[in-house]
Design a protein around this motif. Structure first.
Motif, PDB file in Angstrom:
ATOM      1  N   ASP A 506       0.809  -1.217   0.000  1.00  0.00           N
ATOM      2  CA  ASP A 506       0.000   0.000   0.000  1.00  0.00           C
ATOM      3  C   ASP A 506       0.845   1.271   0.000  1.00  0.00           C
ATOM      4  O   ASP A 506       0.296   2.370   0.122  1.00  0.00           O
ATOM      5  CB  ASP A 506      -0.924   0.004   1.227  1.00  0.00           C
ATOM      6  CG  ASP A 506      -1.893  -1.170   1.225  1.00  0.00           C
ATOM      7  OD1 ASP A 506      -2.306  -1.577   0.120  1.00  0.00           O
ATOM      8  OD2 ASP A 506      -2.212  -1.682   2.311  1.00  0.00           O
ATOM      9  N   ALA A 507       2.164   1.140  -0.108  1.00  0.00           N
ATOM     10  CA  ALA A 507       3.048   2.306  -0.058  1.00  0.00           C
ATOM     11  C   ALA A 507       3.511   2.684  -1.464  1.00  0.00           C
ATOM     12  O   ALA A 507       3.137   2.060  -2.458  1.00  0.00           O
ATOM     13  CB  ALA A 507       4.242   2.021   0.855  1.00  0.00           C
ATOM     14  N   LYS A 508       4.356   3.706  -1.530  1.00  0.00           N
ATOM     15  CA  LYS A 508       4.880   4.189  -2.809  1.00  0.00           C
ATOM     16  C   LYS A 508       6.153   3.440  -3.158  1.00  0.00           C
ATOM     17  O   LYS A 508       7.066   3.309  -2.340  1.00  0.00           O
ATOM     18  CB  LYS A 508       5.164   5.688  -2.723  1.00  0.00           C
ATOM     19  CG  LYS A 508       5.635   6.299  -4.033  1.00  0.00           C
ATOM     20  CD  LYS A 508       5.865   7.790  -3.879  1.00  0.00           C
ATOM     21  CE  LYS A 508       6.344   8.413  -5.197  1.00  0.00           C
ATOM     22  NZ  LYS A 508       6.586   9.860  -5.078  1.00  0.00           N
ATOM     23  N   ILE A 509       6.214   2.949  -4.387  1.00  0.00           N
ATOM     24  CA  ILE A 509       7.397   2.245  -4.878  1.00  0.00           C
ATOM     25  C   ILE A 509       7.996   3.048  -6.024  1.00  0.00           C
ATOM     26  O   ILE A 509       7.309   3.331  -7.008  1.00  0.00           O
ATOM     27  CB  ILE A 509       7.043   0.833  -5.372  1.00  0.00           C
ATOM     28  CG1 ILE A 509       6.377   0.016  -4.260  1.00  0.00           C
ATOM     29  CG2 ILE A 509       8.296   0.105  -5.866  1.00  0.00           C
ATOM     30  CD1 ILE A 509       5.935  -1.362  -4.699  1.00  0.00           C
ATOM     31  N   THR A 510       9.250   3.443  -5.865  1.00  0.00           N
ATOM     32  CA  THR A 510       9.947   4.190  -6.905  1.00  0.00           C
ATOM     33  C   THR A 510      11.114   3.356  -7.430  1.00  0.00           C
ATOM     34  O   THR A 510      11.455   2.317  -6.865  1.00  0.00           O
ATOM     35  CB  THR A 510      10.461   5.534  -6.368  1.00  0.00           C
ATOM     36  OG1 THR A 510      11.312   5.286  -5.231  1.00  0.00           O
ATOM     37  CG2 THR A 510       9.312   6.431  -5.944  1.00  0.00           C
ATOM     38  N   SER A 511      11.711   3.838  -8.504  1.00  0.00           N
ATOM     39  CA  SER A 511      12.790   3.079  -9.144  1.00  0.00           C
ATOM     40  C   SER A 511      13.911   4.005  -9.576  1.00  0.00           C
ATOM     41  O   SER A 511      13.665   5.125 -10.041  1.00  0.00           O
ATOM     42  CB  SER A 511      12.246   2.315 -10.360  1.00  0.00           C
ATOM     43  OG  SER A 511      13.281   1.661 -11.056  1.00  0.00           O
ATOM     44  N   THR A 512      15.142   3.533  -9.403  1.00  0.00           N
ATOM     45  CA  THR A 512      16.336   4.248  -9.852  1.00  0.00           C
ATOM     46  C   THR A 512      17.217   3.276 -10.626  1.00  0.00           C
ATOM     47  O   THR A 512      17.481   2.166 -10.156  1.00  0.00           O
ATOM     48  CB  THR A 512      17.123   4.823  -8.663  1.00  0.00           C
ATOM     49  OG1 THR A 512      16.311   5.785  -7.986  1.00  0.00           O
ATOM     50  CG2 THR A 512      18.405   5.503  -9.133  1.00  0.00           C
ATOM     51  N   GLN A 513      17.662   3.702 -11.830  1.00  0.00           N
ATOM     52  CA  GLN A 513      18.520   2.859 -12.660  1.00  0.00           C
ATOM     53  C   GLN A 513      19.871   3.542 -12.877  1.00  0.00           C
ATOM     54  O   GLN A 513      19.943   4.770 -12.978  1.00  0.00           O
ATOM     55  CB  GLN A 513      17.874   2.607 -14.022  1.00  0.00           C
ATOM     56  CG  GLN A 513      16.595   1.801 -13.949  1.00  0.00           C
ATOM     57  CD  GLN A 513      16.141   1.391 -15.323  1.00  0.00           C
ATOM     58  OE1 GLN A 513      16.392   0.275 -15.761  1.00  0.00           O
ATOM     59  NE2 GLN A 513      15.477   2.285 -16.027  1.00  0.00           N
TER      60      GLN A 513
END
Length: 598
Positions: A506-513
């Motif tokens: 239920d939380a925010k999922i971000t991504s870094t490449q």
């Protein structure tokens, strides 16, 4: 003419054969059923009195010249009423109806009891089936009230206990994988299965099926036998599920396992040992039949805030070259300038695991070596890892019924030119094989585009693998994960990990490449990677950071040593070399919902 001989006086004979001469043949009944008193006297016999003693003389009529006959004394026979009753029994005739049973005595309180109609075959089956849902119903119907109320009360207590147990599980979802909980469910399922089997059988017997016709007894017996087996099925399913869960738990080492010497005992009050974030290395391994060993083709670190569940996925290129190890690692002494830096096109990150496995004399195994290399590269400590083989992941996707993915462009797969097939653009529900091709195909794209699709697959799995879906397909999921799953997550941590997973969902999922143009895998800027990591963590925690020149993600952040960062080795290559595959992906930190179109 001689005088008539006198006949001695004899007492009157009342037996049924008193007046029958010895020489007589079969005679009709001397006493017809409907005859009156006069019918008892034979017309050829005269019973007269006149003896001085007042006795009765039996013989021929007075004027007869025949000899006189005096019968012997007869045994006193039963009264006429009993003779008539005996004749009615022995004589053939229509069958008599049995006399009705006498009514029972009045119940307490002076009221006569009320009895229901006799049950038919369908009634016996129906009341027995109802007792499987409402225990005691059949006993109440048959008049056994004490037993019926006892069953009903026991069922109420069991129902209340189950509700309380379920509320406790919902309040602490992680306790569902606790060993004590699984044992309780397993034992309870076995006991309740036997109890319900006996309940159905006793309910059937209480309805007295022996009063049914023979055909009804056979039909009801067969149906109730099938019902006895059917009521055990839900409990058998629960026991099977628990057994599968316990088998899966065997893949998780205990906190004192000799194969995991670095494991720290888990404290229930503080399972994360005071950490605000915990980092998991998620690995997609490729152990295809045409390859030797295991290649870690997909590597992502999930950094999770234990309070909020906000998560960052750090995607590392498989072709990141010449990574460094921590100062205390044996591989650092083996490769002080970076992993196999002497090879111009070698030393890829996805080779670290297998290299350590091939050279056990170095004193470090594959999982530990890869965790150490990635921890040093990102500047954060990787706490645990979990690896699923690619084919095991495909089976996992099939187990939950596929994944719905927003395919942004047509993806061709198979060979160099994509001759095996095409995944069309649009929202598609992909099966396990299609998910593998979607995440791994390089036809018409590059490694970094593939990394972007892989993170969308992970995001879709995290979003769509809801608790109802997992429970409905639990056995299939366990079978897919058990045979192709490896991890160093200790077993006592699982219950806390499940609770954390519910927060992540239920939380925010971000991504870094870490991809070009910011990071060149052939000659990476290690300091820049660490700054990008710290900036992404601050953003995930809700803190703003100023943007500095040369870095898309904000480089400012706390001291690396304060966040568990290891020493920062100096890059070995003075001049960057172009990566073999160009990049078409942006490196800005975005949520997976924005990147993947969820």
């Amino acid at each position: 003419m001689p005088a008539e001989a006198s006949v001695p006086s004899e007492p009157p004979q009342t037996g049924s054969f008193a007046a029958i001469p010895k020489t007589a043949g079969p005679q009709p009944d001397p006493v017809p059923k409907n005859a009156g008193p006069a019918a008892s006297v034979r017309p050829d016999l005269v019973v007269h009195s006149g003896a001085p003693s007042g006795g009765v003389h039996v013989g021929a009529p007075p004027n007869s010249s025949g000899p006189q006959f005096t019968p012997p004394p007869a045994v006193q026979g039963p009264p006429a009423e009993q003779r008539i009753a005996d004749d009615e029994v022995t004589r053939p005739g229509p069958p008599r109806r049995p006399a009705p049973l006498p009514p029972r005595g009045p119940a307490k309180g002076g009221r006569a009891p009320k009895f229901g109609r006799p049950l038919t075959t369908g009634g016996v089956i129906g009341w027995t089936a109802l007792s499987a849902i409402v225990p005691g119903a059949a006993h109440l119907r048959s008049g056994r009230r004490k037993m019926g109320y006892a069953f009903l009360g026991t069922f109420g207590l069991i129902l209340v206990a189950a509700v309380v147990f379920g509320i406790g599980i919902l309040g602490d979802v992680g306790s569902a994988v606790r060993e004590s909980t699984l044992t309780t469910v397993l034992v309870g399922s076995a006991v309740l299965a036997l109890a319900w089997f006996g309940l159905v059988l006793m309910s059937y017997v209480s309805l007295q099926p022996d009063r049914l016709p023979q055909r009804g007894q056979i039909v009801s017996g067969v149906v109730v036998g099938a019902l006895c087996v059917a009521v055990m099925a839900p409990f058998a399913f629960a026991a099977t599920t628990v057994n599968a869960a316990q088998d899966l738990l065997e893949n998780f080492p205990s906190d004192h396992d000799s194969t995991n010497p670095q494991a720290v005992p888990i404290k229930a009050a503080d399972p994360w040992n005071g950490k605000k974030r915990v980092n998991f290395l998620l690995i997609g391994g490729d152990a295809a039949g045409n390859r030797m060993g295991v290649r870690t083709d997909s590597m992502q670190v999930a950094s999770v805030n234990v309070q909020t569940g906000n998560t960052i996925l750090f995607a590392l290129p498989r072709n990141l070259q010449h990574v460094h190890f921590s100062k205390n690692s044996p591989l650092n002494r083996q490769f002080p300038n970076g992993f196999r830096a002497e090879l111009p096109n070698g030393g890829l990150l996805n080779e670290v695991w297998q290299y350590a496995e091939d050279y056990p004399n170095l004193g470090v195994r594959g999982p530990t070596a890869l965790k150490d290399a990635i921890s040093t590269t990102l500047g954060i400590h990787v706490d645990y890892y979990a690896m699923v083989d690619m084919y095991g992941f495909a089976a996992l996707v099939d187990a939950i019924g596929g994944l719905e993915i927003n395919v942004q462009t047509d993806i061709k797969y198979g060979g160099v030119y994509g001759t095996a097939g095409t995944i069309k653009a649009g929202k598609r529900v992909l099966n396990g094989e299609q998910v593998l091709w979607y995440g791994r195909s390089r036809v018409g794209s590059d490694d970094f585009s593939r990394m972007g699709r892989q993170r969308c697959v992970i995001g879709a799995l995290a979003q769509q693998a809801s608790p109802p879906v997992v429970l409905a397909n639990f056995t299939k999921i366990v079978q897919a994960a058990k045979r192709l799953f490896r991890t160093d997550i200790p077993r006592p941590l699982l219950e806390h990990l499940v609770t954390l997973g519910m927060k992540v969902k239920d939380a925010k999922i971000t991504s870094t490449q870490f991809v070009p143009p910011q990071i060149w895998p052939g000659s990476a800027d290690w300091e820049k990677i660490k700054k990008m990591v710290l900036t992404a963590i601050r953003k995930s925690n809700g803190a703003a950071a100023p943007v500095q020149a040369g870095v898309t993600a904000s480089p400012s952040g706390p001291n690396p040593s304060a966040s568990g960062a290891g020493p920062s080795p100096t890059p070995t290559a003075a001049k960057p070399t172009l990566t073999p595959t160009p990049n078409s992906q942006a490196t800005e930190d975005k949520s997976l919902a924005e990147l993947c179109g969820f």
